[in-house]
Design an enzyme around this catalytic site. Structure first.
Site, short mmCIF file in Angstrom:
data_model
loop_
_atom_site.label_atom_id
_atom_site.label_comp_id
_atom_site.label_asym_id
_atom_site.label_seq_id
_atom_site.Cartn_x
_atom_site.Cartn_y
_atom_site.Cartn_z
N TYR A 1 3.96 -6.89 -29.22
CA TYR A 1 4.86 -7.99 -29.52
C TYR A 1 5.34 -7.89 -30.96
O TYR A 1 4.58 -7.50 -31.85
CB TYR A 1 4.13 -9.33 -29.37
CG TYR A 1 3.71 -9.65 -27.95
CD1 TYR A 1 4.60 -9.45 -26.90
CD2 TYR A 1 2.47 -10.18 -27.68
CE1 TYR A 1 4.22 -9.77 -25.60
CE2 TYR A 1 2.08 -10.51 -26.39
CZ TYR A 1 2.96 -10.29 -25.36
OH TYR A 1 2.60 -10.61 -24.08
N HIS B 1 5.24 -21.46 -26.96
CA HIS B 1 4.63 -20.13 -27.01
C HIS B 1 3.11 -20.18 -27.06
O HIS B 1 2.45 -19.14 -27.23
CB HIS B 1 5.18 -19.33 -28.19
CG HIS B 1 6.60 -18.89 -27.98
ND1 HIS B 1 7.68 -19.62 -28.40
CD2 HIS B 1 7.12 -17.80 -27.35
CE1 HIS B 1 8.80 -19.02 -28.05
NE2 HIS B 1 8.50 -17.91 -27.40
N ARG C 1 17.34 -10.02 -28.20
CA ARG C 1 16.07 -9.30 -28.11
C ARG C 1 15.80 -9.04 -26.62
O ARG C 1 16.50 -9.57 -25.76
CB ARG C 1 14.91 -10.08 -28.74
CG ARG C 1 14.62 -11.40 -28.08
CD ARG C 1 13.53 -12.17 -28.81
NE ARG C 1 12.25 -11.48 -28.79
CZ ARG C 1 11.31 -11.65 -27.85
NH1 ARG C 1 11.50 -12.47 -26.84
NH2 ARG C 1 10.17 -11.01 -27.90
N ASN D 1 12.61 -8.64 -23.50
CA ASN D 1 11.21 -8.84 -23.11
C ASN D 1 11.08 -8.22 -21.72
O ASN D 1 12.08 -7.98 -21.05
CB ASN D 1 10.86 -10.32 -23.10
CG ASN D 1 9.39 -10.53 -22.82
OD1 ASN D 1 8.56 -9.76 -23.28
ND2 ASN D 1 9.07 -11.57 -22.06
N GLU E 1 14.23 -8.83 -19.52
CA GLU E 1 15.07 -9.95 -19.92
C GLU E 1 15.84 -9.59 -21.17
O GLU E 1 15.24 -9.20 -22.17
CB GLU E 1 14.20 -11.17 -20.24
CG GLU E 1 13.46 -11.73 -19.05
CD GLU E 1 12.55 -12.90 -19.41
OE1 GLU E 1 11.93 -13.45 -18.50
OE2 GLU E 1 12.45 -13.25 -20.61
N TYR F 1 -1.73 -11.33 -19.56
CA TYR F 1 -0.77 -12.41 -19.79
C TYR F 1 0.54 -12.15 -19.03
O TYR F 1 1.16 -13.06 -18.48
CB TYR F 1 -0.49 -12.57 -21.30
CG TYR F 1 0.64 -13.53 -21.52
CD1 TYR F 1 0.46 -14.90 -21.30
CD2 TYR F 1 1.90 -13.08 -21.86
CE1 TYR F 1 1.50 -15.79 -21.43
CE2 TYR F 1 2.96 -13.96 -21.99
CZ TYR F 1 2.75 -15.31 -21.78
OH TYR F 1 3.80 -16.17 -21.89
N LYS F 2 0.95 -10.90 -18.97
CA LYS F 2 2.18 -10.57 -18.26
C LYS F 2 2.00 -10.61 -16.74
O LYS F 2 2.98 -10.46 -16.00
CB LYS F 2 2.67 -9.17 -18.67
CG LYS F 2 3.32 -9.13 -20.05
CD LYS F 2 3.80 -7.74 -20.38
CE LYS F 2 4.47 -7.69 -21.75
NZ LYS F 2 5.77 -8.40 -21.81
C1 HEM Z 1 7.21 -15.87 -24.04
C2 HEM Z 1 8.49 -14.08 -28.34
C3 HEM Z 1 12.38 -16.95 -28.39
C4 HEM Z 1 10.56 -19.32 -24.63
C5 HEM Z 1 7.28 -15.07 -25.16
C6 HEM Z 1 6.47 -13.90 -25.39
C7 HEM Z 1 6.82 -13.42 -26.60
C8 HEM Z 1 7.86 -14.26 -27.13
C9 HEM Z 1 6.23 -12.20 -27.31
C10 HEM Z 1 5.46 -13.27 -24.42
C11 HEM Z 1 6.27 -12.51 -23.41
C12 HEM Z 1 5.52 -11.58 -22.46
O1 HEM Z 1 4.46 -11.04 -22.75
O2 HEM Z 1 6.05 -11.31 -21.36
C13 HEM Z 1 9.67 -14.69 -28.72
C14 HEM Z 1 10.44 -14.34 -29.91
C15 HEM Z 1 11.55 -15.15 -29.90
C16 HEM Z 1 11.45 -15.99 -28.73
C17 HEM Z 1 10.04 -13.26 -30.91
C18 HEM Z 1 12.71 -15.23 -30.85
C19 HEM Z 1 13.00 -14.38 -31.78
C20 HEM Z 1 12.18 -17.88 -27.43
C21 HEM Z 1 13.02 -19.04 -27.25
C22 HEM Z 1 12.51 -19.72 -26.20
C23 HEM Z 1 11.35 -18.98 -25.71
C24 HEM Z 1 14.23 -19.41 -28.09
C25 HEM Z 1 13.08 -20.99 -25.67
C26 HEM Z 1 12.45 -22.07 -25.49
C27 HEM Z 1 9.51 -18.58 -24.15
C28 HEM Z 1 8.74 -18.95 -22.97
C29 HEM Z 1 7.76 -17.96 -22.81
C30 HEM Z 1 7.95 -17.01 -23.87
C31 HEM Z 1 8.96 -20.18 -22.11
C32 HEM Z 1 6.67 -17.96 -21.71
C33 HEM Z 1 5.52 -18.81 -22.22
C34 HEM Z 1 4.50 -19.14 -21.14
O3 HEM Z 1 3.78 -18.25 -20.70
O4 HEM Z 1 4.42 -20.31 -20.75
N1 HEM Z 1 8.13 -15.25 -26.23
N2 HEM Z 1 10.30 -15.69 -28.04
N3 HEM Z 1 11.19 -17.87 -26.49
N4 HEM Z 1 9.00 -17.42 -24.67
FE1 HEM Z 1 9.64 -16.59 -26.38
#
Ligand code: HEM
Length: 331
Positions: free
Chosen positions: A24, A183, A213, A215, A258, A309-310
């Site tokens: 990450y 998060h 970005r 994912n 994504e 987690y994934k």
């Molecule tokens: C999950 C980073 C922006 C919502 C994650 C994960 C990472 C991450 C590393 C884990 C993903 C995985 O392992 O598959 C980031 C970074 C962001 C960003 C670096 C911006 C630079 C956002 C934004 C939202 C968001 C703007 C909007 C609300 C989520 C959600 C999850 C997630 C809902 C899943 C969480 C869960 O398991 O309930 N994000 N994210 N992210 N992110 Fe972000």
């Protein structure tokens, strides 16, 4: 094999691994420019209309009809909803003027979507001028899932969205939460400062600035809706695939990527977060042997807590086995 013989879904696939290992990070880059891959490239347009447009929007409508809670909007998000609507319409019309058009006559705007056969006059800010809430209206015309973040009290809040293709999370559960709370379940990122850094970065975005970005995860079958709400429909497929014949894996196991865009809206000051989900079966990944090798290597090395987690603890083994013949073929 040369790129011209590859199908469009492969040529335009946003293959997400620049390195042999995956961790990450706050992996953001400016949006709107082409990213090149071994097969071609992606990212010319923020909103990406492709061969799956009609099928995916039909699927969004099906999911939304079965579960209207996939659309959420807190009452103070009206202005951001309208700004999202006109912003996305403008992007579609600029990128594909042959299929979408947006014109304006004083306060009245006119929208045409020839792909879906829609025509609509409306007045931004007047809720009675559209048949449904603006975010829901436009969200049913783009393949992207949408979350809108409000900025206040030194933080970002996920206060509205239309999300039908979530990768094991729930908009209904997350709505109204802060960026850090949303998060909360992600391992590693809090200790490593990835999420607080991302929030600082996002809060500093100026009007009109756009970043992106990627994912990724693995999904069994071409299933877009893997929300927490429908877990009983898809959860067991991971075990069944792992117990089934290896021959099925190339066809059924998909690399799910994504492409996420982050855009500061100028008038409402909200952040528009677009999540576009691409699914490619391993047999298509393997049309590009360096992709197959890279995915193999990443899956082998990925730490267990991240795999867990994934949700790929069961499927990564079969994926690695199926990809093994490509390992070590490209350097
Ligand atoms: C999950 C980073 C922006 C919502 C994650 C994960 C990472 C991450 C590393 C884990 C993903 C995985 O392992 O598959 C980031 C970074 C962001 C960003 C670096 C911006 C630079 C956002 C934004 C939202 C968001 C703007 C909007 C609300 C989520 C959600 C999850 C997630 C809902 C899943 C969480 C869960 O398991 O309930 N994000 N994210 N992210 N992110 Fe972000």
């Amino acid at each position: 094999m040369t790129a011209v013989t590859l199908p469009a879904r492969v040529v335009g696939f946003p293959f997400p691994f620049p390195h042999e290992t995956y961790r990450y990070s706050t992996n953001v880059e400016p949006a709107g420019t082409r990213a090149t891959t071994a097969a071609g490239g992606w990212g010319d347009h923020v909103v990406d209309v492709d061969e799956f447009y009609l099928a995916e929007l039909a699927e969004r409508d099906r999911v939304l009809a079965a579960d209207p809670s996939r659309f959420q909007a807190l009452p103070h998000m009206g202005a951001a909803q309208w700004e999202t609507t006109t912003t996305l319409m403008r992007m579609l019309a600029d990128a594909h003027p042959d299929r979408f058009s947006l014109t304006r006559d004083g306060t009245r705007w006119h929208w045409r979507n020839d792909e879906l056969g829609l025509e609509q006059s409306f007045v931004p800010g007047d809720p009675d001028s559209l048949p449904e809430p603006p975010l829901r209206y436009i969200g049913r015309q783009v393949q992207e899932d949408i979350v809108l973040l409000d900025q206040r009290q030194g933080a970002l809040w996920g206060d509205a969205g239309l999300v039908t293709f979530a990768a094991d999370w729930s908009l209904r559960f997350d709505v109204g939460m802060s960026f850090l709370q949303i998060h909360g379940p992600v391992p590693r990122v809090h200790e490593e400062g990835v999420i607080p850094r991302a929030q600082q970065f996002l809060m500093g975005l100026q009007a009109g600035q756009r970043y992106r970005r990627t994912n990724w995860t693995l999904t069994v079958d071409r299933r877009l809706d893997t929300a927490t709400e429908t877990y009983p429909d898809w959860g067991r497929d991971r075990r069944l695939l792992a117990e089934g014949p290896l021959d099925d894996v190339g066809r059924r196991l998909h690399l799910r990527v994504e492409v996420q865009h982050l855009i500061r809206l100028g008038a409402s000051n909200a952040i528009l977060f677009l999540i576009r989900t691409h699914l490619l079966p391993l047999e298509d990944v393997a049309l590009v042997p360096e992709w197959a090798q890279r995915l193999h290597d990443v899956l082998v090395e990925l730490p267990d807590d991240m795999a867990d987690y994934k949700g790929i603890t069961r499927t990564r083994g079969p994926g690695i086995d199926w990809l093994r013949e490509y390992a070590g073929t490209h350097n």
